[in-house]
Design an enzyme around this catalytic site. Structure first.
Site, PDB file in Angstrom:
ATOM      1  NE  ARG A   1      99.887  13.126  79.752  1.00 52.77           N
ATOM      2  CZ  ARG A   1     100.899  12.302  79.474  1.00 52.77           C
ATOM      3  NH1 ARG A   1     101.411  11.534  80.419  1.00 52.77           N
ATOM      4  NH2 ARG A   1     101.384  12.237  78.258  1.00 52.77           N
TER       5      ARG A   1
ATOM      6  CE  LYS B   1      95.704  17.002  71.227  1.00 49.17           C
ATOM      7  NZ  LYS B   1      96.239  16.217  72.352  1.00 49.17           N
TER       8      LYS B   1
ATOM      9  CD  GLU C   1     100.175  16.230  71.921  1.00 49.33           C
ATOM     10  OE1 GLU C   1      99.194  15.867  72.572  1.00 49.33           O
ATOM     11  OE2 GLU C   1     101.240  16.624  72.420  1.00 49.33           O
TER      12      GLU C   1
ATOM     13  CG  ASP D   1     102.417  19.980  76.978  1.00 48.82           C
ATOM     14  OD1 ASP D   1     101.355  20.476  77.386  1.00 48.82           O
ATOM     15  OD2 ASP D   1     102.599  18.755  76.855  1.00 48.82           O
TER      16      ASP D   1
ATOM     17  CD  GLU E   1     101.090  16.251  80.846  1.00 46.65           C
ATOM     18  OE1 GLU E   1     100.152  17.035  80.648  1.00 46.65           O
ATOM     19  OE2 GLU E   1     101.686  15.657  79.925  1.00 46.65           O
TER      20      GLU E   1
ATOM     21  CD  GLU F   1     111.061  27.763  88.740  1.00 49.80           C
ATOM     22  OE1 GLU F   1     110.283  28.299  89.557  1.00 49.80           O
ATOM     23  OE2 GLU F   1     111.468  28.337  87.713  1.00 49.80           O
TER      24      GLU F   1
ATOM     25  CD1 TRP G   1     107.994  12.807  71.835  1.00 50.02           C
ATOM     26  CD2 TRP G   1     106.062  13.765  71.288  1.00 50.02           C
ATOM     27  NE1 TRP G   1     107.050  11.813  71.761  1.00 50.02           N
ATOM     28  CE2 TRP G   1     105.845  12.382  71.423  1.00 50.02           C
ATOM     29  CE3 TRP G   1     104.969  14.567  70.937  1.00 50.02           C
ATOM     30  CZ2 TRP G   1     104.598  11.777  71.219  1.00 50.02           C
ATOM     31  CZ3 TRP G   1     103.734  13.974  70.743  1.00 50.02           C
ATOM     32  CH2 TRP G   1     103.564  12.600  70.872  1.00 50.02           C
TER      33      TRP G   1
HETATM   34  C1  GCV Z   1      95.263  15.584  76.179  1.00 50.62           C
HETATM   35  C2  GCV Z   1     100.345  17.022  76.302  1.00 50.62           C
HETATM   36  C3  GCV Z   1      99.902  15.902  77.172  1.00 50.62           C
HETATM   37  C4  GCV Z   1      98.775  15.101  76.529  1.00 50.62           C
HETATM   38  C5  GCV Z   1      97.605  16.071  76.245  1.00 50.62           C
HETATM   39  C6  GCV Z   1      98.140  17.184  75.356  1.00 50.62           C
HETATM   40  C7  GCV Z   1      97.082  18.251  75.074  1.00 50.62           C
HETATM   41  O1  GCV Z   1     100.953  16.573  75.158  1.00 50.62           O
HETATM   42  O2  GCV Z   1     100.992  15.081  77.459  1.00 50.62           O
HETATM   43  O3  GCV Z   1      98.384  14.098  77.410  1.00 50.62           O
HETATM   44  O4  GCV Z   1      96.538  15.404  75.626  1.00 50.62           O
HETATM   45  O5  GCV Z   1      99.211  17.832  75.982  1.00 50.62           O
HETATM   46  O6  GCV Z   1      97.125  19.265  75.742  1.00 50.62           O
HETATM   47  O7  GCV Z   1      96.270  18.056  74.188  1.00 50.62           O
END
Ligand code: GCV
Length: 676
Positions: free
Chosen positions: A158, A280, A284, A363, A391, A508, A538
């Site tokens: 990103r 993290k 994901e 997100d 992003e 927006e 997702w």
């Molecule tokens: C670093 C979203 C983004 C991912 C990112 C993730 C996160 O899903 O698309 O690129 O990964 O957030 O915050 O861990």
């Protein structure tokens, strides 16, 4: 390299005062404060002030005193610095006073002195710091952090401003001067923590905690240290088996805990002041405690035991949700996930663990409600995560001034008692209260010459630092400040601040409507793809059909609204009191639902998309009006981006309007062009 003198008229009245400076000596951050003062004066006024230490002051004395409060208390006679003066700043704060022939910049600590110098230079440049000026400031957020999502390959997850400033081809590889400039830039707005590698710790990034890389990490840490910034390393929770060759990474397995302790001891030998680990986990595809039937407190606390003896902390992300959802099943609501996972663990975390919670339950969408954990957590240290890198907000092609959104976030009232807006909740942690200890945000910086790809996106990095230092600042004040500091006070700065302020509402409007989120091109996250995520795993669905759109998250739907305080639960659950910019996040509404302006939801979708695109076109024209007053390189590169933004805005407008027109068969009542 020769510094360019800016010759700023506003700074001139102080020139006489600034010729001799008495600097209290200290450690390397104090030395940097001195260096920044000297450099700043040279840059703004064209001369180098004479710098003395208390023992070497010439007989005529000095006009300016710079140092920490405690050292200045010993060596000078400023009444304002007496302990009972009521003007002594708190942690990391500073006091500045200009009076007659004397001036003082006193930091509560060395970092405070450095922040004071930067602030003084900024205020002098804009003409605010003049005779009679006095300011005592303490940052509201103790933890002011930047996260890099830089991969060790040199690419940035990103990232929209070129390759990584830290990594290249699997190695730590950087230009020292650029890192030092980055550290200066961050310190100038008070940032005190940085994580250098992506939270997705893959490939060789797993080796950053091995001796193969630690020497280089230490060299990087040494640069940031000079500016009062400590580094975090993102780690992979599975390291004990992927790196240590243990059969498991189970946090309750004593061999795993011992492995992390040993590893931490090694890391701290190289970087004794490492801030800690950023994690993290179970997110994901990243490994985590769930794999071993353990809780997130089990995982985080085990790591805390490893870093705590060295003064380190664990920042543990709450971005934990089911990313393998079946779109057919409407009973699973991704928006509930952070609260469902972490609220039951309130009080279970070690005091060296800080939860990092994304501001919204999805997100970093253009518009989301605040995650209901804020105001609710009472026994757990936590910070809010924002995203400076654009992003979902235009990839630093589209101008999108993020403090506009952050101001709304700061003003949100969690309604968990008196004084419960986010602004009021930001402050040092106290057990039993809901204080938010600070912020982390994903950086928007890369190797591009102007740092951020879009020159005007620098305001987002600047604005982040300013707003988390003082959450009561308005987006407008910050836009004005940034524009004046970058372009000098005057008409140009006014036009640019105006552009910044109009950019978020425009973005927006042409984006996904009314908080519905995720109508963006999958994975890329730039440009529209209205059903791109609709049948994916997702968990981000809008479920538009020919009569209605949105997810019912009220008690009659997924029950998400009940995660808020009773007052907010009620406010959100009722469409007539739910903020309209979030109405499709919370409610499923028919297209003929009448909004507050008396128009239907559908007509509002059409209107906002036409308006947003028109506003993007107007921004382009406004920029063109600056052609003769800006440096060519800046003018041309931003012009190119405004032109691309207009293409993007048109695409959003037309795809969204056509989509809903096709679904409903209802025409725009104003008769504008909708493509079929
Ligand atoms: C670093 C979203 C983004 C991912 C990112 C993730 C996160 O899903 O698309 O690129 O990964 O957030 O915050 O861990």
């Amino acid at each position: 390299m020769q510094e360019r003198v800016m010759d700023q008229a506003a700074a001139k009245p102080l020139a006489g005062l600034l010729e001799s400076v008495c600097v209290e000596q200290g450690g390397e951050v104090a030395a940097q404060a001195e260096e920044e003062f000297r450099r700043g004066i040279k840059r703004l006024l064209g001369f180098s002030p004479a710098m003395y230490t208390p023992g070497t002051v010439p007989s005529g004395g000095c006009a300016v005193f710079l140092g920490t409060v405690s050292r200045l208390q010993k060596n000078s006679d400023f009444a304002d610095l007496r302990p009972d003066s009521g003007k002594i700043p708190g942690a990391d704060g500073f006091f500045i006073k200009i009076s007659g022939k004397k001036m003082v910049i006193a930091g509560q600590n060395e970092a405070g002195a450095l922040y004071g110098v930067f602030r003084f230079l900024a205020l002098m440049q804009t003409g605010v710091a003049r005779d009679g000026f006095e300011l005592s400031e303490t940052p509201k957020s103790p933890l002011r952090m930047i996260n890099h999502w830089d991969d060790i390959s040199g690419s940035i997850e990103r990232g929209y401003a070129g390759r990584s400033i830290f990594f290249r081809d699997g190695r730590i590889d950087y230009e020292e001067r650029r890192i030092a400039d980055y550290a200066r830039l961050l310190a100038s707005v008070g940032i005190n923590r940085i994580s250098i590698n992506n939270v997705n710790v893959r490939a060789q990034a797993k080796l950053l905690i091995t001796e193969e890389y630690l020497g280089d990490v230490a060299s990087l840490a040494a640069i940031f240290r000079r500016y009062g910034i400590k580094i975090f390393l993102s780690i992979n929770f599975g390291a004990p088996w992927s790196l240590g060759k243990l059969p498991t990474a189970d946090p309750l397995d004593p061999a795993v805990a011992a492995w992390w302790k040993e590893r931490a001891a090694l890391i701290y030998k190289y970087i004794p002041d490492l801030a800690g680990f950023l994690v993290k986990a179970d997110s994901e595809g990243e490994p985590g405690p769930f794999q071993y039937n353990r809780t997130h407190s089990d995982g985080a606390n085990m790591l805390a035991q490893a870093v705590k003896p060295h003064g380190g902390e664990i920042v543990w992300r709450c971005f934990v949700y089911n990313c393998a959802q079946d779109w057919r099943d409407p009973s699973v609501d991704r928006a509930r996930a952070a609260y469902d996972h972490f609220m039951p663990l309130d009080g279970a975390f070690d005091d060296s663990v800080i939860l990092q919670i994304k501001f919204g339950p999805y997100d970093f969408q253009v518009r989301e409600p605040l995650t209901p954990l804020f105001g609710a957590l009472k026994k757990t240290r936590h910070v809010m995560e924002l995203q400076i890198t654009q992003e979902y907000t235009g990839h630093q092609i589209d101008l999108c001034y993020l403090p506009w959104l952050w101001e709304d976030i700061m003003r949100f009232d969690t309604a968990h008692g008196p004084a419960s807006t986010i602004t009021e909740l930001v402050g040092p942690y106290k057990k039993g209260s809901s204080f938010i200890e600070g912020f982390a945000a994903v950086s928007n910086v890369g190797l591009d010459r102007n740092w951020t790809g879009h020159t005007l996106a620098q305001a987002n990095l600047y604005g982040y630092g300013r707003m988390i230092w003082d959450p009561s600042l308005s987006a407008e004040e910050i836009a004005r400040e940034w524009s004046e500091l970058s372009f000098g006070p005057g008409d140009t700065a006014r036009v640019i601040a105006g552009l910044q302020m109009s950019s978020y509402p425009a973005y927006e409007k042409y984006n996904a409507p009314f908080g519905v989120c995720f109508m963006v091109t999958p994975h890329l996250h730039y440009g529209p793809n209205i059903e791109g995520y609709e049948f994916s795993r997702w968990g981000t669905y809008h479920r538009a059909d020919n009569r209605a759109i949105g997810i019912d998250r009220t008690p009659s739907g997924t029950g998400y609204t009940n995660q808020y305080s009773p007052k907010n639960a009620e406010m959100f659950a009722n469409p007539s009191t739910c903020p309209e910019n979030l109405i499709l996040f919370i409610h499923r509404l028919r297209y003929d639902y009448i909004m507050k302006n008396g128009e239907t939801l559908l007509q509002n979708i059409y209107d906002t998309h036409f308006e947003g695109c028109d506003e993007a076109a107007a921004m382009l024209e406004k920029w063109k009006s600056l052609k003769n007053v800006l440096e060519v390189e800046i003018y041309e590169s931003v012009l190119d981006r405004f032109e691309r933004q207009l293409v993007n805005a048109r695409e959003w407008r037309d795809q969204i309007n056509t989509y809903f027109h096709r679904k409903t068969g209802i025409a725009d009542k104003r008769g504008r062009k909708i493509y079929d």
